[in-house]
Write an enzyme that holds these catalytic residues in place. Sequence first.
Site: not given
Length: 280
Positions: A150, A226, A259
């Site tokens: 991320s 995600d 995620h």
Amino acid sequence: MMAEIIAENRCFGGRQVRFRHRAESVNCEMVFSVFLPSSSRHQKVPVMYWLSGLTCTDENFVTKAGAQAAAEALGIAIVAPDTSPRGDDVPDDPEGAYDFGLGAGFYVNATQAPWSTHYRMYDYVLDELPAVVGETCPVDVSRAAISGHSMGGHGALTIGLANPDRYASVSAFAPICAPTECPWGEKALTHYLGDDRSAWQAHDACEVVKAAKQHLPVLVDQGSADDFLAEQLRTRRLMEASEGAAYPMTIRLQAGYDHSYFFIASFIESHLRFHAGNLA
């Protein structure tokens, strides 16, 4: 420059160690974690740096990713720094939001007050952390790879691709690919770097790809489920930028994955094997 051990655990025959040291680049004490495979008892081993995402510390990857067994088998050390400077004197988001300030250093060198006094994570990751690791641990910092998730995937891509002489390979899980075009990135870069958007380009992986003169092996995994994919991560932009710049990358869309660290744990071994092949 040596760091002190504050925690240590036996793990898959190797050692999971947590260190603390005074960091000049970010002007505060920093903590980082290192997995040292058993082979490091006899020789210096190559290293993969892991950069974590928003709200994380050095411990999230260590306790959730399940990377140590593969790192032990491959003989690779893993270094996981914190995601921002810390301490009573370090400024935070005045609204207490999770996506800026403490836990959200974005791996840039801030130029704007009050952030510029401490928020210099780019220099910390690129220069100071490897110097400390090299002095403290049986690690060959000249054989290094970089990865992250991320916000940390953004950091791995921008730092790695811009410094091909320092890393053998780069990988990322669900990276923020175009921070100059998404809410997370626009907020952070405005505060840290100011309103001149031209100053942001060195911290946008899509722009770094366009400017790259030397190509590294790159692996990116992105989950199709995600929740942040469309608005914040913009993986399609990285695909377009790499194709346009003829920069070869392996970018995989993993069906049904989100995620979370469940996603990272599912594919971390393949990333470590990817890096091991390039660190050999």
